[in-house]
Design a protein around this motif. Structure first.
Motif, PDB file in Angstrom:
ATOM      1  N   ILE A 176       0.844  -1.262  -0.315  1.00 14.58           N
ATOM      2  CA  ILE A 176      -0.402  -0.128  -0.062  1.00 14.58           C
ATOM      3  C   ILE A 176       1.279   1.513   0.046  1.00 14.58           C
ATOM      4  CG2 ILE A 176      -1.735   1.658   1.171  1.00 14.58           C
ATOM      5  CD1 ILE A 176      -3.211  -1.045  -0.411  1.00 14.58           C
ATOM      6  N   LEU A 177       0.173   2.057  -0.781  1.00 13.76           N
ATOM      7  CA  LEU A 177       1.556   3.793  -0.860  1.00 13.76           C
ATOM      8  C   LEU A 177       0.250   4.556  -1.023  1.00 13.76           C
ATOM      9  CD1 LEU A 177       3.471   5.152  -1.327  1.00 13.76           C
ATOM     10  CD2 LEU A 177       2.711   5.521  -3.717  1.00 13.76           C
ATOM     11  N   ALA A 178       0.363   5.433  -0.025  1.00 13.94           N
ATOM     12  CA  ALA A 178      -0.326   6.282   1.169  1.00 13.94           C
ATOM     13  C   ALA A 178       0.438   7.816   0.879  1.00 13.94           C
ATOM     14  CB  ALA A 178      -1.493   5.633   2.765  1.00 13.94           C
TER      15      ALA A 178
ATOM     16  N   LEU B  97       1.164  -3.624  -5.816  1.00 14.10           N
ATOM     17  CA  LEU B  97       0.982  -1.436  -5.842  1.00 14.10           C
ATOM     18  C   LEU B  97      -0.631  -0.829  -5.482  1.00 14.10           C
ATOM     19  CD1 LEU B  97       3.311   0.105  -3.503  1.00 14.10           C
ATOM     20  CD2 LEU B  97       3.635   1.688  -6.358  1.00 14.10           C
ATOM     21  N   GLY B  98      -0.945  -0.698  -4.365  1.00 17.16           N
ATOM     22  CA  GLY B  98      -2.416  -0.042  -4.201  1.00 17.16           C
ATOM     23  C   GLY B  98      -2.117   1.024  -3.634  1.00 17.16           C
ATOM     24  N   ILE B  99      -2.892   2.191  -4.102  1.00 20.16           N
ATOM     25  CA  ILE B  99      -2.541   3.839  -3.753  1.00 20.16           C
ATOM     26  C   ILE B  99      -3.409   4.255  -3.161  1.00 20.16           C
ATOM     27  CG2 ILE B  99      -2.455   6.317  -4.896  1.00 20.16           C
ATOM     28  CD1 ILE B  99      -0.548   4.377  -7.070  1.00 20.16           C
TER      29      ILE B  99
ATOM     30  N   ALA C 106      -2.862  -3.739   7.131  1.00 18.78           N
ATOM     31  CA  ALA C 106      -2.735  -5.292   7.773  1.00 18.78           C
ATOM     32  C   ALA C 106      -3.273  -5.789   7.088  1.00 18.78           C
ATOM     33  CB  ALA C 106      -4.273  -5.425   8.550  1.00 18.78           C
ATOM     34  N   VAL C 107      -3.608  -6.812   5.877  1.00 19.78           N
ATOM     35  CA  VAL C 107      -3.802  -7.452   4.214  1.00 19.78           C
ATOM     36  C   VAL C 107      -2.121  -7.033   3.959  1.00 19.78           C
ATOM     37  CG1 VAL C 107      -4.730  -8.101   2.712  1.00 19.78           C
ATOM     38  CG2 VAL C 107      -6.178  -7.910   4.638  1.00 19.78           C
ATOM     39  N   ALA C 108      -1.819  -5.796   3.408  1.00 17.61           N
ATOM     40  CA  ALA C 108      -0.645  -5.517   3.102  1.00 17.61           C
ATOM     41  C   ALA C 108       0.536  -6.017   3.819  1.00 17.61           C
ATOM     42  CB  ALA C 108      -0.725  -3.369   2.748  1.00 17.61           C
ATOM     43  N   ARG C 109       1.533  -6.144   3.249  1.00 19.20           N
ATOM     44  CA  ARG C 109       2.768  -6.814   3.600  1.00 19.20           C
ATOM     45  C   ARG C 109       3.418  -5.461   4.038  1.00 19.20           C
ATOM     46  NH1 ARG C 109       2.100 -10.529   6.810  1.00 19.20           N
ATOM     47  NH2 ARG C 109       0.026  -8.907   6.720  1.00 19.20           N
ATOM     48  N   VAL C 110       4.029  -4.366   2.868  1.00 17.83           N
ATOM     49  CA  VAL C 110       4.430  -3.453   2.953  1.00 17.83           C
ATOM     50  C   VAL C 110       3.166  -2.222   3.320  1.00 17.83           C
ATOM     51  CG1 VAL C 110       6.526  -1.951   3.121  1.00 17.83           C
ATOM     52  CG2 VAL C 110       6.650  -4.656   2.278  1.00 17.83           C
ATOM     53  N   VAL C 111       3.675  -1.391   3.882  1.00 23.68           N
ATOM     54  CA  VAL C 111       2.477   0.201   4.089  1.00 23.68           C
ATOM     55  C   VAL C 111       4.382   1.696   3.476  1.00 23.68           C
ATOM     56  CG1 VAL C 111       1.441   1.149   4.807  1.00 23.68           C
ATOM     57  CG2 VAL C 111       1.063  -1.110   5.190  1.00 23.68           C
TER      58      VAL C 111
ATOM     59  N   ALA D  55       8.172   7.019   3.457  1.00 29.78           N
ATOM     60  CA  ALA D  55       8.861   6.399   4.134  1.00 29.78           C
ATOM     61  C   ALA D  55       8.361   4.603   4.344  1.00 29.78           C
ATOM     62  CB  ALA D  55       8.518   7.196   5.791  1.00 29.78           C
ATOM     63  N   ARG D  56       8.653   3.436   5.074  1.00 29.25           N
ATOM     64  CA  ARG D  56       7.709   2.079   5.405  1.00 29.25           C
ATOM     65  C   ARG D  56       7.287   2.516   6.445  1.00 29.25           C
ATOM     66  NH1 ARG D  56      12.914  -0.386   3.736  1.00 29.25           N
ATOM     67  NH2 ARG D  56      13.849   0.951   5.733  1.00 29.25           N
ATOM     68  N   SER D  57       5.705   2.863   6.773  1.00 34.51           N
ATOM     69  CA  SER D  57       5.031   2.891   7.946  1.00 34.51           C
ATOM     70  C   SER D  57       5.211   1.491   8.840  1.00 34.51           C
ATOM     71  CB  SER D  57       4.104   4.096   7.820  1.00 34.51           C
ATOM     72  OG  SER D  57       2.990   3.886   9.054  1.00 34.51           O
ATOM     73  N   LYS D  58       5.525   0.088   7.769  1.00 33.90           N
ATOM     74  CA  LYS D  58       5.073  -0.762   8.311  1.00 33.90           C
ATOM     75  C   LYS D  58       5.840  -1.783   7.812  1.00 33.90           C
ATOM     76  CE  LYS D  58       1.712  -4.471   7.442  1.00 33.90           C
ATOM     77  NZ  LYS D  58       0.072  -5.379   7.239  1.00 33.90           N
ATOM     78  N   SER D  59       6.162  -3.542   8.076  1.00 31.02           N
ATOM     79  CA  SER D  59       6.469  -4.247   7.024  1.00 31.02           C
ATOM     80  C   SER D  59       6.721  -4.621   7.909  1.00 31.02           C
ATOM     81  CB  SER D  59       8.224  -3.592   6.698  1.00 31.02           C
ATOM     82  OG  SER D  59       8.236  -5.002   5.746  1.00 31.02           O
ATOM     83  N   ASN D  60       5.584  -6.576   7.494  1.00 27.52           N
ATOM     84  CA  ASN D  60       5.448  -7.642   8.142  1.00 27.52           C
ATOM     85  C   ASN D  60       6.868  -8.407   7.515  1.00 27.52           C
ATOM     86  OD1 ASN D  60       2.462  -6.539   7.810  1.00 27.52           O
ATOM     87  ND2 ASN D  60       3.181  -8.244   9.821  1.00 27.52           N
TER      88      ASN D  60
END
Length: 432
Positions: free
Chosen positions: A70-72, A210-212, A236-241, A260-265
């Motif tokens: 996800i790219l937000a 990559l979902g925007i 939550a579903v995306a592995r990297v935000v 920036a990376r906000s979340k990565s599983n």
């Protein structure tokens, strides 16, 4: 037993002694089949049948093959241009901002907001893309030959076939990703169910998806991943935000932008890069924007993405304007109706309450029984004033002063202080 019975048993025993029976070995019996469950059969895999595999990165720690990302960011931060610049790097096997090299591949882009001819392709060319490796989704053809707009929530099976036909797709961009959700994008279960086909598509095609999407209004200073508009299931579903925002430069105090990376599983969840948007002319008479990368920055996304001063004031004015449009001074409006559009826009209930105080909103409890909610209207002349920012302490509010933020905690515990008596101490559930 009598003598006759004894004689009969003796004869049988003698016969068995002369011809003893033979019994098959236990191994000769076939193994009993496992019990069959009614309905859907659950498939299991033993750990011994799996081979541990490393994450395969398209861009180390940023884009992974076979995963959903996800790219937000807020409007105007260049999210689509960021995605296109990443895509351009892939098409030429170029270098990422950290200096690592990318393996060349094809890219596929769907945008429900920008035209491929006058916007998407010029931006790709501005970033140096190889045009022959760029593909765009323009529509879907039905069984009867009719061409209709592409719908991610409906056409993913056909998209899988198209990707397999092209081959070599390394990045699929879905803009906006909320288009993949057929139901309510704020409901966790519906969003998870809608995003799962995208996750499966990424795995089947071995490409990074990559979902925007956008940030919700407000929430500055909180975890950026929590500011993504809609259900928390998107992040939550995306592995990297990944998040993009405008910040204040510590050196000169000027506005700057950071990815920036906000979340990565599956890797580090901090760090980023400075960037800025620049205009160029990739072809004669064609103007387009592209990303110019800056230096790497350290820290978590919450610390890095501190919005410039003034954003809170801008948001406060926005919510006041929206609330003023939702109410009138001539009639009472149910509070649920008045605040519905603001909540959908990403504002919190606390912000709605603050805006109502600034606008001197008049409130009253409904008179059709305990279940009747609260009603709001503007004070006389408020619709003619666009600069109403006074506090509501002197307004005609029924017991609004007695409702403070402490009652927000009570509402979470289910306490309800509603009454049919006026004046009344309203609880937050009735006021919102």
């Amino acid at each position: 037993m009598n003598a006759r019975t004894d004689a009969a048993f003796a004869a049988v025993d003698a016969d068995i002694a002369r011809n003893p029976p033979t019994f098959p070995q236990l191994d000769d019996f076939p193994e009993a089949p496992p019990p069959q469950a009614q309905g859907t059969q659950v498939l299991l895999t033993c750990g011994t049948d799996l081979n541990p595999e490393p994450i395969r990165w398209l861009w180390k720690d940023w884009l992974a093959l076979g995963k959903l990302h996800i790219l937000a960011g807020a409007p105007g931060q260049g999210k689509t241009t960021l995605a296109l610049t990443m895509g351009a790097t892939i098409t030429i096997g170029g270098a990422w901002p950290d200096g690592s090299q990318c393996e060349a591949g094809n890219i596929l882009i769907w945008s429900g907001e920008d035209d491929p001819g006058d916007t998407l392709l010029p931006r790709l060319l501005a970033a140096g893309a190889e045009r022959s490796r760029c593909y765009f989704i323009e529509g879907a053809r039905t069984e009867d030959g009719e061409v209709q707009p592409f719908d991610p929530s409906r056409d993913l099976p056909g998209l899988l076939q198209a990707i397999q036909h092209i081959g070599g797709i390394r990045l699929l961009v879905i803009d906006p990703v909320v288009s993949a959700v057929t139901g309510d994008s704020h409901k966790n279960t519906e969003v998870r169910r809608a995003l799962q086909p995208l996750v499966n598509l990424a795995t089947a095609c071995d490409c990074a998806v990559l979902g925007i999407t956008h940030f919700a209004k407000g929430g500055q200073g909180t975890d950026p991943a929590q500011r993504v508009v809609g259900s928390v299931a998107f992040t939550a579903v995306a592995r990297v935000v990944l998040v993009a925002a405008k910040v204040k430069s510590l050196e000169d105090g000027q506005d700057a932008r950071i990815l920036a990376r906000s979340k990565s599983n599956i890797g580090p969840d901090e760090g980023g890069f400075n960037y800025h948007l620049e205009q160029c002319e990739p072809l004669s008479g064609i103007q387009a924007s592209r990303i110019a990368w800056g230096e790497a920055v350290q820290g978590n996304a919450r610390d890095l993405l501190t919005d410039p001063e003034g954003d809170e004031e801008d948001n406060a004015q926005d919510i006041c304007d929206m609330l003023r449009e939702a109410l009138t001074a001539d009639c009472w409006t149910p509070v649920d109706t008045a605040q519905r559009g603001l909540l959908r826009a990403g504002f919190s209930k606390k912000q709605v309450w603050s805006a109502s105080k600034k606008l001197n909103v008049i409130r009253k409890k409904g008179e059709d029984g305990p279940r009747d909610g609260w009603y709001w209207r503007l004070p006389p002349g408020a619709q003619d004033s666009q600069d109403s920012t006074q506090d509501s302490q002197g307004s005609n509010v029924q017991n609004a002063e007695s409702w403070n933020l402490g009652t927000l905690a009570e509402s979470e515990n289910g306490q309800n202080q509603a009454s049919n008596v006026v004046p009344i101490k309203p609880g937050p559930k009735e006021a919102f």
